[in-house]
Motif scaffolding. Structure first.
Motif, PDB file in Angstrom:
ATOM      1  N   UNK A  98      -0.859   4.605  23.465  1.00 32.06           N
ATOM      2  CA  UNK A  98       0.184   5.417  24.090  1.00 32.06           C
ATOM      3  C   UNK A  98       0.814   4.697  25.280  1.00 32.06           C
ATOM      4  N   UNK A  99      -0.007   4.001  26.077  1.00 29.20           N
ATOM      5  CA  UNK A  99       0.532   3.273  27.225  1.00 29.20           C
ATOM      6  C   UNK A  99       1.490   2.171  26.793  1.00 29.20           C
ATOM      7  N   UNK A 100       1.124   1.422  25.774  1.00 25.15           N
ATOM      8  CA  UNK A 100       2.004   0.345  25.310  1.00 25.15           C
ATOM      9  C   UNK A 100       3.348   0.916  24.868  1.00 25.15           C
ATOM     10  N   UNK A 157      -0.358  11.131  31.436  1.00 23.79           N
ATOM     11  CA  UNK A 157      -1.580  11.691  30.857  1.00 23.79           C
ATOM     12  C   UNK A 157      -2.542  10.564  30.478  1.00 23.79           C
ATOM     13  N   UNK A 158      -2.035   9.525  29.837  1.00 22.46           N
ATOM     14  CA  UNK A 158      -2.873   8.402  29.418  1.00 22.46           C
ATOM     15  C   UNK A 158      -3.457   7.678  30.621  1.00 22.46           C
ATOM     16  N   UNK A 174      -9.811   8.406  34.812  1.00 27.31           N
ATOM     17  CA  UNK A 174     -11.049   9.196  34.753  1.00 27.31           C
ATOM     18  C   UNK A 174     -12.181   8.403  34.117  1.00 27.31           C
ATOM     19  N   UNK A 175     -11.875   7.694  33.029  1.00 23.69           N
ATOM     20  CA  UNK A 175     -12.897   6.842  32.398  1.00 23.69           C
ATOM     21  C   UNK A 175     -13.381   5.776  33.372  1.00 23.69           C
ATOM     22  N   UNK A 207      -2.974   3.869  38.786  1.00 19.83           N
ATOM     23  CA  UNK A 207      -2.414   4.694  39.853  1.00 19.83           C
ATOM     24  C   UNK A 207      -0.898   4.522  39.940  1.00 19.83           C
ATOM     25  N   UNK A 208      -0.429   3.289  39.757  1.00 19.69           N
ATOM     26  CA  UNK A 208       1.019   3.067  39.754  1.00 19.69           C
ATOM     27  C   UNK A 208       1.676   3.894  38.652  1.00 19.69           C
ATOM     28  N   UNK A 209       1.124   3.819  37.444  1.00 22.40           N
ATOM     29  CA  UNK A 209       1.692   4.551  36.308  1.00 22.40           C
ATOM     30  C   UNK A 209       1.593   6.055  36.502  1.00 22.40           C
TER      31      UNK A 209
END
Length: 149
Positions: free
Chosen positions: A87-89, A96-97, A103-104, A128-130
């Motif tokens: 999802x990030x890519x 959310x991702x 969290x992980x 954190x930036x994202x």
């Protein structure tokens, strides 16, 4: 006598600020941190998503987490290490991702490898930036926002 320096064009800082845009930072952050988690997820499986015996052993012995059975933790972590990086890519559900992977990272820091805080901090920075800035214009999140108006 003229004491002012003629302006020959943009300063280096201005040029770099234009070239290293927030969109570029977001894209590089998305791909960089996604690769860390994706590669980790791929070490836990055979084929597409068949968890290995070694993965279950790691979650029973090395990665023992409180409050969650090792088998469930193995599946959840492995699926998360595949889903959220993908999802990030794409830049889809980016915040959310990023939150899920942050969290992980916190769980790994606190319960699995507490001495590895420099590594985990380097993971937390792009996440954190994202989380704060979003995926940028070069993302499906942005395309969907534009499409919806």
């Amino acid at each position: 006598m003229n004491t002012t320096t003629p302006h020959a064009g943009p300063h280096l800082g201005e040029l770099l600020a234009r070239w290293v845009s927030p969109d570029l930072i977001a894209l590089v952050s998305r791909v960089a941190i996604a690769s860390v988690f994706w590669i980790s997820g791929r070490t836990k499986v055979e084929g597409w998503l068949t968890l290995t015996d070694t993965t279950f052993l790691l979650f029973r012995e090395d990665y023992a987490l409180p409050l969650i059975p090792p088998e469930a933790a193995a599946y959840l972590a492995t699926w998360a290490e595949h889903l959220f990086p993908a999802l990030l890519v794409l830049g889809l559900a980016t915040r959310l991702s990023a939150l899920a992977l942050l969290g992980m990272t916190a769980v790994i820091q606190v319960f699995v490898y507490p001495a590895a805080w420099p590594t985990h901090l380097s993971w937390a920075a792009p996440l954190l930036y994202l989380l704060g800035q979003g995926a940028g214009r070069w993302s499906l999140d942005h395309a969907l926002r534009r499409w919806r108006g």
